[in-house]
Scaffold this motif. Structure first.
Motif, PDB file in Angstrom:
ATOM      1  N   LYS A  47       0.844  -1.200   0.000  1.00 40.78           N
ATOM      2  CA  LYS A  47       0.000   0.000   0.000  1.00 40.78           C
ATOM      3  C   LYS A  47       0.875   1.243   0.000  1.00 40.78           C
ATOM      4  O   LYS A  47       0.632   2.187  -0.747  1.00 40.78           O
ATOM      5  N   SER A  48       1.905   1.264   0.868  1.00 38.64           N
ATOM      6  CA  SER A  48       2.805   2.408   0.930  1.00 38.64           C
ATOM      7  C   SER A  48       4.133   1.990   1.548  1.00 38.64           C
ATOM      8  O   SER A  48       4.228   0.942   2.171  1.00 38.64           O
TER       9      SER A  48
ATOM     10  N   GLU B 178       3.732  -0.730   4.366  1.00 34.88           N
ATOM     11  CA  GLU B 178       2.364  -0.989   4.803  1.00 34.88           C
ATOM     12  C   GLU B 178       1.740  -1.857   3.724  1.00 34.88           C
ATOM     13  O   GLU B 178       1.632  -1.448   2.568  1.00 34.88           O
ATOM     14  N   ARG B 179       1.384  -3.068   4.115  1.00 36.92           N
ATOM     15  CA  ARG B 179       0.794  -4.001   3.167  1.00 36.92           C
ATOM     16  C   ARG B 179      -0.687  -3.685   2.967  1.00 36.92           C
ATOM     17  O   ARG B 179      -1.294  -2.953   3.749  1.00 36.92           O
ATOM     18  N   LEU B 180      -1.252  -4.253   1.937  1.00 36.04           N
ATOM     19  CA  LEU B 180      -2.675  -4.045   1.650  1.00 36.04           C
ATOM     20  C   LEU B 180      -3.572  -4.557   2.766  1.00 36.04           C
ATOM     21  O   LEU B 180      -4.682  -4.066   2.944  1.00 36.04           O
ATOM     22  N   ASP B 181      -3.077  -5.525   3.565  1.00 31.31           N
ATOM     23  CA  ASP B 181      -3.870  -6.034   4.685  1.00 31.31           C
ATOM     24  C   ASP B 181      -3.755  -5.163   5.934  1.00 31.31           C
ATOM     25  O   ASP B 181      -4.311  -5.472   6.974  1.00 31.31           O
TER      26      ASP B 181
ATOM     27  N   GLU C 130       2.133  -3.540   9.050  1.00 29.91           N
ATOM     28  CA  GLU C 130       3.328  -2.757   8.776  1.00 29.91           C
ATOM     29  C   GLU C 130       4.545  -3.582   9.164  1.00 29.91           C
ATOM     30  O   GLU C 130       4.625  -4.098  10.271  1.00 29.91           O
TER      31      GLU C 130
END
Length: 77
Positions: A41-42, A58-61, A64
């Protein structure tokens, strides 16, 4: 990658250009599938152990996870 890390302050999101570069580099991490999960994600900079700083994804789920750029330098790590 070290230059990217040093130009940001802790808790600062990195630029889109730097994030694309680091996301691609993260694919070379020996634990890439664990670090990336379902997707990125970021990417940002945050404090790490012993007062250092490192990259965090930061993963999509929503999880972090920190990662060292040094492990992304080559697939031979």
């Amino acid at each position: 990658m070290r230059g990217i890390l040093t130009k940001y302050h802790p808790e600062e999101m990195i630029s889109k250009v730097d994030a694309r570069f680091m996301a691609k580099a993260l694919e070379n991490h020996p634990d890439a599938s664990e670090k990336i999960g379902l997707g990125v994600k970021s990417i940002f900079v945050r404090r790490a152990d012993y007062g250092t700083k490192c990259f965090w994804v930061e993963r999509l789920d929503g999880a972090e996870v920190k990662f060292s750029y040094k492990y992304c330098a080559s697939k031979t790590n």
